[in-house]
Design a protein around this motif. Sequence first.
Motif, PDB file in Angstrom:
ATOM      1  N   ASN A 174      -5.026  -1.060   3.483  1.00 43.28           N
ATOM      2  CA  ASN A 174      -5.540   0.138   3.067  1.00 43.28           C
ATOM      3  C   ASN A 174      -4.608   1.382   2.726  1.00 43.28           C
ATOM      4  OD1 ASN A 174      -7.943  -1.008   3.847  1.00 43.28           O
ATOM      5  ND2 ASN A 174      -7.846  -0.302   6.009  1.00 43.28           N
ATOM      6  N   THR A 175      -3.303   1.272   3.305  1.00 43.24           N
ATOM      7  CA  THR A 175      -2.556   2.424   2.872  1.00 43.24           C
ATOM      8  C   THR A 175      -1.985   2.394   1.238  1.00 43.24           C
ATOM      9  OG1 THR A 175      -1.732   2.562   5.246  1.00 43.24           O
ATOM     10  CG2 THR A 175      -0.537   3.459   3.626  1.00 43.24           C
ATOM     11  N   ALA A 176      -1.708   1.037   0.954  1.00 41.73           N
ATOM     12  CA  ALA A 176      -1.545   0.874  -0.327  1.00 41.73           C
ATOM     13  C   ALA A 176      -2.580   1.151  -1.296  1.00 41.73           C
ATOM     14  CB  ALA A 176      -0.909  -0.538  -0.562  1.00 41.73           C
ATOM     15  N   THR A 177      -3.749   1.027  -0.942  1.00 46.31           N
ATOM     16  CA  THR A 177      -4.926   1.041  -1.780  1.00 46.31           C
ATOM     17  C   THR A 177      -5.646   2.530  -1.800  1.00 46.31           C
ATOM     18  OG1 THR A 177      -5.539  -1.054  -1.219  1.00 46.31           O
ATOM     19  CG2 THR A 177      -7.185   0.406  -2.275  1.00 46.31           C
ATOM     20  N   ALA A 178      -5.576   3.103  -0.553  1.00 46.31           N
ATOM     21  CA  ALA A 178      -6.236   4.485  -0.528  1.00 46.31           C
ATOM     22  C   ALA A 178      -5.184   5.692  -0.298  1.00 46.31           C
ATOM     23  CB  ALA A 178      -7.076   4.745   0.971  1.00 46.31           C
ATOM     24  N   PHE A 179      -3.971   5.340  -0.400  1.00 43.04           N
ATOM     25  CA  PHE A 179      -2.895   6.340  -0.318  1.00 43.04           C
ATOM     26  C   PHE A 179      -2.846   7.159   0.660  1.00 43.04           C
ATOM     27  CE2 PHE A 179      -3.510   5.388  -4.811  1.00 43.04           C
ATOM     28  CZ  PHE A 179      -2.748   4.655  -5.304  1.00 43.04           C
ATOM     29  N   SER A 180      -3.447   6.624   1.902  1.00 39.62           N
ATOM     30  CA  SER A 180      -3.714   7.596   2.954  1.00 39.62           C
ATOM     31  C   SER A 180      -4.317   6.965   4.286  1.00 39.62           C
ATOM     32  CB  SER A 180      -4.532   8.865   2.937  1.00 39.62           C
ATOM     33  OG  SER A 180      -6.166   8.245   2.776  1.00 39.62           O
ATOM     34  N   PRO A 181      -4.240   7.451   5.632  1.00 40.22           N
ATOM     35  CA  PRO A 181      -4.669   6.615   6.697  1.00 40.22           C
ATOM     36  C   PRO A 181      -6.286   6.669   6.673  1.00 40.22           C
ATOM     37  CG  PRO A 181      -3.304   8.479   7.353  1.00 40.22           C
ATOM     38  CD  PRO A 181      -3.508   8.588   6.124  1.00 40.22           C
ATOM     39  N   THR A 182      -6.923   5.611   7.081  1.00 40.10           N
ATOM     40  CA  THR A 182      -8.162   5.254   6.897  1.00 40.10           C
ATOM     41  C   THR A 182      -8.759   5.395   8.451  1.00 40.10           C
ATOM     42  OG1 THR A 182      -7.854   2.939   6.940  1.00 40.10           O
ATOM     43  CG2 THR A 182      -8.215   4.048   4.764  1.00 40.10           C
ATOM     44  N   ASP A 183      -8.986   4.408   8.967  1.00 40.01           N
ATOM     45  CA  ASP A 183      -9.616   4.122  10.354  1.00 40.01           C
ATOM     46  C   ASP A 183      -8.340   4.164  11.383  1.00 40.01           C
ATOM     47  OD1 ASP A 183      -8.737   1.590   9.668  1.00 40.01           O
ATOM     48  OD2 ASP A 183     -10.210   0.525  11.010  1.00 40.01           O
ATOM     49  N   ALA A 202       3.331   2.388  -3.708  1.00 42.85           N
ATOM     50  CA  ALA A 202       2.174   2.064  -4.395  1.00 42.85           C
ATOM     51  C   ALA A 202       1.648   2.997  -5.631  1.00 42.85           C
ATOM     52  CB  ALA A 202       1.074   1.975  -3.367  1.00 42.85           C
ATOM     53  N   LEU A 203       1.617   4.332  -5.152  1.00 40.74           N
ATOM     54  CA  LEU A 203       1.313   5.531  -6.345  1.00 40.74           C
ATOM     55  C   LEU A 203       2.228   5.401  -7.566  1.00 40.74           C
ATOM     56  CD1 LEU A 203      -0.388   7.624  -7.020  1.00 40.74           C
ATOM     57  CD2 LEU A 203       0.992   9.230  -5.784  1.00 40.74           C
ATOM     58  N   LEU A 204       3.686   5.370  -7.277  1.00 44.08           N
ATOM     59  CA  LEU A 204       4.429   5.333  -8.223  1.00 44.08           C
ATOM     60  C   LEU A 204       4.366   3.970  -9.219  1.00 44.08           C
ATOM     61  CD1 LEU A 204       7.223   6.354  -9.617  1.00 44.08           C
ATOM     62  CD2 LEU A 204       8.522   5.090  -8.009  1.00 44.08           C
ATOM     63  N   THR A 205       4.132   2.794  -8.511  1.00 40.37           N
ATOM     64  CA  THR A 205       3.666   1.786  -9.454  1.00 40.37           C
ATOM     65  C   THR A 205       2.677   2.036 -10.332  1.00 40.37           C
ATOM     66  OG1 THR A 205       4.462   0.420  -7.414  1.00 40.37           O
ATOM     67  CG2 THR A 205       3.139  -0.704  -9.279  1.00 40.37           C
ATOM     68  N   LEU A 206       1.383   2.567  -9.869  1.00 42.51           N
ATOM     69  CA  LEU A 206       0.392   2.652 -10.507  1.00 42.51           C
ATOM     70  C   LEU A 206       0.569   3.808 -11.546  1.00 42.51           C
ATOM     71  CD1 LEU A 206      -2.693   2.367 -10.955  1.00 42.51           C
ATOM     72  CD2 LEU A 206      -3.089   4.213  -9.308  1.00 42.51           C
ATOM     73  N   VAL A 207       1.254   4.883 -11.385  1.00 41.67           N
ATOM     74  CA  VAL A 207       1.804   5.694 -12.385  1.00 41.67           C
ATOM     75  C   VAL A 207       2.449   5.122 -13.365  1.00 41.67           C
ATOM     76  CG1 VAL A 207       2.795   8.101 -12.676  1.00 41.67           C
ATOM     77  CG2 VAL A 207       1.251   7.733 -10.863  1.00 41.67           C
ATOM     78  N   LEU A 208       3.581   4.381 -13.137  1.00 44.85           N
ATOM     79  CA  LEU A 208       4.318   3.827 -14.177  1.00 44.85           C
ATOM     80  C   LEU A 208       3.755   3.024 -14.999  1.00 44.85           C
ATOM     81  CD1 LEU A 208       7.579   3.191 -11.909  1.00 44.85           C
ATOM     82  CD2 LEU A 208       7.258   4.708 -13.751  1.00 44.85           C
ATOM     83  N   VAL A 209       2.799   2.250 -14.432  1.00 41.69           N
ATOM     84  CA  VAL A 209       1.800   1.132 -15.332  1.00 41.69           C
ATOM     85  C   VAL A 209       1.243   1.819 -16.209  1.00 41.69           C
ATOM     86  CG1 VAL A 209       0.043  -0.596 -15.219  1.00 41.69           C
ATOM     87  CG2 VAL A 209       1.876  -0.651 -13.519  1.00 41.69           C
ATOM     88  N   ALA A 210       0.265   2.923 -15.647  1.00 46.55           N
ATOM     89  CA  ALA A 210      -0.387   3.651 -16.513  1.00 46.55           C
ATOM     90  C   ALA A 210       0.192   4.332 -17.731  1.00 46.55           C
ATOM     91  CB  ALA A 210      -1.463   4.793 -15.648  1.00 46.55           C
ATOM     92  N   ALA A 211       1.554   4.954 -17.268  1.00 47.81           N
ATOM     93  CA  ALA A 211       2.278   5.597 -18.287  1.00 47.81           C
ATOM     94  C   ALA A 211       2.853   4.597 -19.444  1.00 47.81           C
ATOM     95  CB  ALA A 211       3.394   6.316 -17.549  1.00 47.81           C
ATOM     96  N   ARG A 212       3.345   3.566 -19.217  1.00 48.39           N
ATOM     97  CA  ARG A 212       4.185   2.521 -20.106  1.00 48.39           C
ATOM     98  C   ARG A 212       3.106   1.748 -20.751  1.00 48.39           C
ATOM     99  NH1 ARG A 212       9.319   2.780 -20.047  1.00 48.39           N
ATOM    100  NH2 ARG A 212       9.459   0.317 -20.628  1.00 48.39           N
TER     101      ARG A 212
END
Length: 218
Positions: A174-183, A202-212
Amino acid sequence: MSNVIQESRDEPRWPPVAAILAVSSLLEVLPHHVHAMPRWVSYAVLAAAIVPMIMVSVSTDNAIWLRIEHIAIMLLASVYAGNTAAELGDMVGITVHPPETRSVSLLTSSFTIWITNVLTFSLLYWQIDSGGPSRIARGMARTPDWLFPQASAPELAEPDWRPLYIDYLSLAFNTATAFSPTDVLPLTRRAKGLMMLESAIALLTLVLVAARAVNVIP
């Protein structure tokens, strides 16, 4: 009586062992992703982490194996962290693959980063919360690092409920998916710091993939 208490305190080790083997097997079949070190080192560290967990399950006096398990899992997390750093470096332009494999390398490396990120932090959460399963099994649990819903609403949980590895795996996912605490709420600074680090990776990975992806994927 002591055997019954010990049995109730020790959680089964097959879920973390299965998670480690599943992720390792998946990484083996993915092509062109980065390895920070020779494969035999990864295999050795993998075996060093799994063997103590098996011994905790089968040994009658497992105090020493609980300590070895803690050290081995921390070592495994360090190896995965090093591999993650190498893959992130590859994705930002420190190319270690031939140009013709860059598209596949980007996709496979991003996926391996995400899945090893979840596995690594699930193991870390499991090992540090309340001092880890080694201290819990010896009746020396510390103040919890995370507040699970069952602890805040004990009337909805079993009388002897406590978080097991699968709960920490869900927390890491959940932390890697939502980037924040959940329950599950972090209570200590180290818990907050670890969750921030996992979310950042997780966020950096997503940004790098989208950028490149626009430049490297036909």
